[in-house]
Design an enzyme around this catalytic site. Structure first.
Site, short mmCIF file in Angstrom:
data_model
loop_
_atom_site.label_atom_id
_atom_site.label_comp_id
_atom_site.label_asym_id
_atom_site.label_seq_id
_atom_site.Cartn_x
_atom_site.Cartn_y
_atom_site.Cartn_z
N GLU A 193 71.85 15.62 65.25
CA GLU A 193 70.97 14.65 65.89
C GLU A 193 70.16 15.30 67.01
O GLU A 193 70.71 16.00 67.86
CB GLU A 193 71.81 13.50 66.47
CG GLU A 193 70.99 12.43 67.16
CD GLU A 193 71.85 11.36 67.83
OE1 GLU A 193 71.31 10.30 68.16
OE2 GLU A 193 73.05 11.61 68.04
N LYS A 209 66.74 5.44 62.59
CA LYS A 209 67.95 4.75 63.05
C LYS A 209 67.68 3.27 63.25
O LYS A 209 66.74 2.87 63.94
CB LYS A 209 68.43 5.40 64.36
CG LYS A 209 69.79 4.90 64.84
CD LYS A 209 70.23 5.66 66.07
CE LYS A 209 71.61 5.25 66.53
NZ LYS A 209 72.05 6.00 67.73
N CYS A 217 74.75 8.79 64.38
CA CYS A 217 75.63 8.68 65.55
C CYS A 217 76.36 7.34 65.60
O CYS A 217 77.27 7.07 64.83
CB CYS A 217 74.82 8.94 66.82
SG CYS A 217 75.83 9.16 68.31
#
Length: 488
Positions: free
Chosen positions: A259, A314, A366
């Site tokens: 990330e 995301k 994440c």
């Protein structure tokens, strides 16, 4: 001390202890058998309490759970959020106290609405409904669910059927049945045995290989977070990941950077990414976590496939880390505390998996990996799940190991291997049964190479998600509802 006062003192202490035991049931302690003990300890004292007392008991449980299990929040706020110790301690305490309210609401409503009839079942049903509430209210925080630590327990075989919430329900039910058994209600022995013996007859694998194993290389740069977004940090990141890519001594099908591996936007990183791709064989795909932006000025956290420029954005952002809830109300407070203002935009809900190296790869960046239904939605169309993360924010706390355990549970729930690429650990390869097949050391520059087997077919949980278990929780509560209001 009079018995009544002793009871009022020991009850909250027992609830706090139950919260601590729940933390110990999960990673990195892995004492999974403590979870039903914790549930039983909390259940045992409830029948003698009124709604207000039960709410207090639930809040004490939440303090014990999040005060120990989410202590990594202090590290994020103090060590990496440039916040002084007094304010960091205060904000952490506020965070823990606020999350503990979920258990106060759950147990308070449980005692107000449910009577003693079928209390073993109603307690388990109320528990899973409380976890569902914690998952979605105010964007949710499904960290340290009661079933999360069961990935290595005999109950784990239930995960592909009903996911983490079924595990939570079974753990809560086991704790309540255990209390009934200790009180010599011998009938409870049979359902307790059934819950733990049925997994022996369940399928060990619900999905099948979809092709040859993929050769993958995960690069862990271990860059210092405090300088990452400076010019020096940008140069160091580019040099580190280019060097690690050049040093690969085999020809992987897939190379993955974590990330925000390069602390810059994708358009700024384009020359570096093109240089990295030239270091690889033409048939090797390069995926990287990267920040992107559009012409309207929106910022996104994404995963980019360099050759095709296909991107996953995301969807579920981290409150306060990536966006500011109730911004109009909190803007003044944030300015007063001199904290950075997050400004990310969530990606669309209907994103398809990335087609890479002949395989469909679902993504969970994440924080997203802790949302079972979000991952299941990706897994329905994918053969492999990829999660990239920057766990540097956790420091040397227990947070990264808890994060890894939840990624393992997502693999088990969906019968899909999970590739986990992180900035400084825990970088790991997880098979379709939730077992870690290989991992890189934490807090080191490292390259993890190995194979993952793409899988096809769907588990029952992948097909339905969590709603059947939430419905089951509601059905378990219904028979115990008081039909008439009690007299004062």
């Amino acid at each position: 001390m009079p018995p009544s006062r002793l009871h009022r003192t020991l009850g909250p202490l027992a609830a706090i202890a139950a919260g601590v035991l729940t933390t110990l049931s999960a990673a990195p302690f892995h004492l999974w058998w403590l979870a039903p003990v914790a549930a039983g300890l909390l259940y045992a004292g409830l029948p003698s309490l009124n709604a207000r007392q039960a709410a207090w008991r639930g809040w004490c449980y939440g303090l014990g759970l999040f005060g120990t299990g989410a202590s990594w929040v202090y590290v994020s706020i103090h060590d990496y959020g440039y916040t002084g110790m007094p304010l960091a301690l205060g904000l952490t305490a506020l965070f823990v106290a606020a999350l503990a309210l979920f258990f106060a609401v759950t147990l308070g409503l449980y005692r107000r609405l449910c009577g003693p009839r079928l209390s073993v079942l109603t307690f388990a049903g109320a528990w899973v409904l409380g976890e569902a509430l914690r998952t979605w209210l105010f964007t949710g925080f499904p960290w340290l669910l009661l079933g999360s630590g069961q990935v290595d327990s005999p109950l784990a075989s239930w995960a592909p059927i009903g996911g983490v919430y079924l595990l939570s329900l079974l753990v809560a039910l086991s704790g309540a049945l255990g209390v009934a058994l200790l009180r010599r209600r011998w009938w409870s022995a049979l359902p307790l045995a059934v819950l733990w013996l049925i997994p022996l007859a369940l399928p060990g694998q619900w999905t099948t290989p979809a092709g040859e194993p993929l050769r993958v290389a995960l690069l862990q740069g271990n860059l210092p977070q405090l300088i990452k977004w400076t010019q020096e940090g940008q140069r160091q990141a580019a040099n580190t990941y280019l060097s690690l890519t050049a040093e690969l001594d085999h020809e992987p099908d897939l190379v993955i950077w974590p990330e925000a591996a390069l602390p810059m936007f994708a358009d700024q990183a384009q020359p570096i990414l093109e240089r990295a791709q030239t270091l690889l064989p033409p048939e090797t795909a390069l995926l990287t976590g990267i920040l992107t932006r559009d012409e309207a000025g929106h910022f996104y956290n994404g995963v980019l496939e360099v050759n095709s420029e296909d991107t996953y954005l995301k969807r579920h952002l981290v409150p306060f880390g990536e966006y500011l809830p109730l911004e109009s109300l909190l803007r003044g407070a944030i300015a007063f505390f001199d904290l950075p203002m997050p400004a990310m935009t969530p990606g669309p809900d209907d994103q398809a998996p990335l087609e890479v190296a002949g395989t469909r790869i679902g993504n969970a960046i994440c924080y997203e990996i802790i949302y079972a239904d979000l991952v299941a939605a990706q897994a329905r169309q994918a053969n492999v799940i990829l999660t990239v993360s920057n766990d540097t924010w956790f420091g040397a706390s227990i947070g990264p190991l808890q994060h890894l355990q939840m990624a393992r549970l997502r693999a088990l729930e969906n019968g899909r291997p999970v590739i986990r690429a992180t900035s400084n650990g825990v970088t790991a390869l997880i098979d379709a049964q939730g077992k870690v097949t290989d991992r890189a050391p934490q807090f080191e520059i490292a390259t993890l190479t190995g194979e993952v087997t793409p899988m096809e077919g769907l588990t029952p949980f992948s097909r339905t998600g969590s709603w059947p278990v939430w419905l089951l929780g509601a059905l378990l509560v219904l028979p115990g509802l008081r039909l008439r209001r009690r007299k004062p």
